[in-house]
Every structure is written in C-alpha cells, then in structure tokens.
Design a protein around this motif. Sequence first.
Motif, mmCIF file in Angstrom:
data_model
loop_
_atom_site.group_PDB
_atom_site.id
_atom_site.type_symbol
_atom_site.label_atom_id
_atom_site.label_comp_id
_atom_site.label_asym_id
_atom_site.label_seq_id
_atom_site.Cartn_x
_atom_site.Cartn_y
_atom_site.Cartn_z
ATOM 1 N N PHE A 111 0.832 -1.204 0.000
ATOM 2 C CA PHE A 111 0.000 0.000 0.000
ATOM 3 C C PHE A 111 0.870 1.258 0.000
ATOM 4 O O PHE A 111 0.553 2.244 -0.675
ATOM 5 C CB PHE A 111 -0.940 -0.010 1.209
ATOM 6 N N THR A 112 1.982 1.212 0.744
ATOM 7 C CA THR A 112 2.933 2.326 0.725
ATOM 8 C C THR A 112 3.432 2.571 -0.693
ATOM 9 O O THR A 112 3.462 3.706 -1.183
ATOM 10 C CB THR A 112 4.131 2.032 1.646
ATOM 11 N N ASN A 113 3.819 1.493 -1.382
ATOM 12 C CA ASN A 113 4.312 1.615 -2.755
ATOM 13 C C ASN A 113 3.237 2.176 -3.687
ATOM 14 O O ASN A 113 3.535 2.972 -4.592
ATOM 15 C CB ASN A 113 4.770 0.247 -3.269
ATOM 16 N N VAL A 131 1.340 6.683 -7.039
ATOM 17 C CA VAL A 131 0.295 7.626 -7.456
ATOM 18 C C VAL A 131 0.752 9.065 -7.227
ATOM 19 O O VAL A 131 0.524 9.940 -8.074
ATOM 20 C CB VAL A 131 -1.029 7.353 -6.708
ATOM 21 N N MET A 132 1.442 9.330 -6.112
ATOM 22 C CA MET A 132 1.943 10.685 -5.867
ATOM 23 C C MET A 132 2.978 11.099 -6.910
ATOM 24 O O MET A 132 3.003 12.249 -7.351
ATOM 25 C CB MET A 132 2.536 10.789 -4.459
ATOM 26 N N GLU A 187 1.719 14.219 -8.491
ATOM 27 C CA GLU A 187 2.313 15.370 -7.812
ATOM 28 C C GLU A 187 3.782 15.568 -8.166
ATOM 29 O O GLU A 187 4.351 16.615 -7.878
ATOM 30 C CB GLU A 187 2.198 15.208 -6.289
ATOM 31 N N GLY A 188 4.400 14.542 -8.746
ATOM 32 C CA GLY A 188 5.803 14.642 -9.117
ATOM 33 C C GLY A 188 6.758 14.510 -7.957
ATOM 34 O O GLY A 188 7.936 14.870 -8.057
ATOM 35 N N LYS A 189 6.275 14.016 -6.810
ATOM 36 C CA LYS A 189 7.158 13.843 -5.656
ATOM 37 C C LYS A 189 6.618 12.766 -4.735
ATOM 38 O O LYS A 189 5.457 12.385 -4.793
ATOM 39 C CB LYS A 189 7.314 15.155 -4.890
ATOM 40 N N SER A 190 7.516 12.276 -3.861
ATOM 41 C CA SER A 190 7.159 11.248 -2.897
ATOM 42 C C SER A 190 7.838 11.583 -1.570
ATOM 43 O O SER A 190 8.683 12.467 -1.507
ATOM 44 C CB SER A 190 7.606 9.871 -3.398
#
Length: 331
Positions: free
Chosen positions: A267-269, A274-275, A279-282
């Motif tokens: 789920f973290t992955n 998706v971010m 959003e272009g970042k994690s």
Amino acid sequence: MKLYFSNEEYKKKALNTLKAEKSNHTVGDAFLLITKDLPKEDLSNLISLMERELNLPSEVCYNLTQNNKTNSITKSKIVELAYKCIESGKPLGERTINDGKINTSSWISHVLYEGKLAKQLATKLGVDPTTAQIQGILHDYGRKVTHSFEHVTKGYEKLVDEGWEEEAISCLTHSFLNGGRCASNEQAEEGFYVDENGNPCWKPGIEKDDITLFLENYQYSTYDTVLNIADLMATSDGIVSPYDRIQDIATRRKLDPTNRGYFLAEFTNTLVDVMEKTEGKSPENIKQTVKATPDISINEINEKFKSASDLFYSHYKESIEKQSDKTIKER
C-alpha cells in the motif's frame, strides 16, 4: 477465509470479464441499484429530506428509490440529496441492530464517500471520473446480503445477475492490492507466505480458492488502484488519511502479522507511485520500493507507510481546497 463462487458459471465469467473502462450506466443508476429492496427504515433520513426538497409524500419518495425506471433527472437529484444527507452528519436511515450499536445504512454512507473520492482520484490520474464513482458506489454491493468477507464474491454474483458484469469486478478487487491474495483485515490463508525477497508465495500442493485464481489471472487497471486507495480512506463519516483508516480497522479486528507487513508495504508503494504520477514527488524517506523482507520490521514498514499516508492526505486536502476555491470563483 476461503472464497468460492456459488457455481462454475460465475467463476468462468470472473476469469474472462474485463473491468469497464467507461460505464454505460449513470451514478444515479448505480445508487438506485443500491437502494433497491432496502427497507424504508434504512432510508428514513434520506426520504425525509426528499419530502422537504421535492415536496412529495413519504411513500412516493420511497417508491422513487425502489424503481430504477425513475427518470435520470430525478435519479441525479436523489444522489445529490443522499450526499447532502450524509455530509450533514446523518446516516441515510435510522434503523439499528445489535442494541443500537450498528446503523444498518452506514455501509451506504461509506460507498457514497468512496465513490466521491474515487471520482476525484480518477480525475487526477486521467481516467473517466464517472466510471470510477460508479465502481466506488458498487464495490460493497455484497453487503446487501452479508457483512462477512464473502461480500466480495456475493456482491460480484448479485451484480452479474443484475446485468452489471463489468462493474461487478470492483467487488472482487477492492480488498486486494495489485492482484495479491492478501487483505489488510483478514487472516493469512493457509499456505500463503511472504518469501525472503518480500514477495507473496504459496506452499506447493495448497489448494487455491476461486478469488486467488481470479486475482492471479486478472490484470489490475488504474480504476482498481483508485478503488484500493479510496476504500482505505473512505469511512461512513467521511474521508480520513490511509494511516488513520488502517489504525481504525486495527482497533476492531485482529490483524494477521503476515498479511499486515506485506499489505502495508504494498500500500505504501501504491501511494508513492500515485503521488509520483500526480504530484511529481514522494516522501523524502522513501527512496525505493518498500518490501516486507525479514530484515525490516513491521514497525519500520509502518513508519514508511505513515510518511506516505501523511503526504498523500496532505495533497488530497490541498486538491479539495483548490477545487472549492475554483467553484466559488466560477459562481
């Protein structure tokens, strides 16, 4: 628990049906499919609101929720009022069970919130928002007949019987990430384990149930990812962070450590992926894929999950605020 279809025909359909990339139905169609055959007490608050807003007698309002031939404008209005009802802090109905501890329409509030969130996520990911909302509303259709984990297969079968074969796939996928037979709130199946590389495996000779065979055969789409995330953010009271939703589930159910570690890592992955797309970042502390390997504890996985959850939820709230500002300016 092992999940099997009622007969081979349902199993055959599940193994050969692709999920709808664009539904031929409307959100109103989906919602009236939910309300069909529900007792009036499960919709009492909604019906009272319909009486006031539509200026119609109570019985007429209830009948409108029971007839899928209701015209599309009225269907849309009923959905609008259903959202108005739950967003005012009321469930759709007042009927309760278990000495008043469980409201029998709370699951409908959950699917409405999930549908709304699925629509928002789909828009950000470039897939059809209406289709995503419909799938979100119908994903728990099986709860019309059971609140056990069998709602997964029962919902699929009931929707197939209603002629919603493509949308019915949502019932089978929403509890499982990336096609893996591992749900966050269920005990690990006999023979299921996570290997030293953090990958899901089955011991030789273990009989796999129907849902496992389906998941191994089915290719997840963006809609399935949207549904996975929305299901782990939408409650019957509104939208919360993925971390808070998982924590809430943990207070009510004993979580299996094998499933929990693998599920939280996956789920973290999913959230990070998706971010990065939208959003272009994690999160800064997650530079690579999280795997539930022996050298990482559940606490460490949980910390990474919380970081991803916090950032994801922050982006979600910012997105909603921007949309609200845009709506106000357009007025």
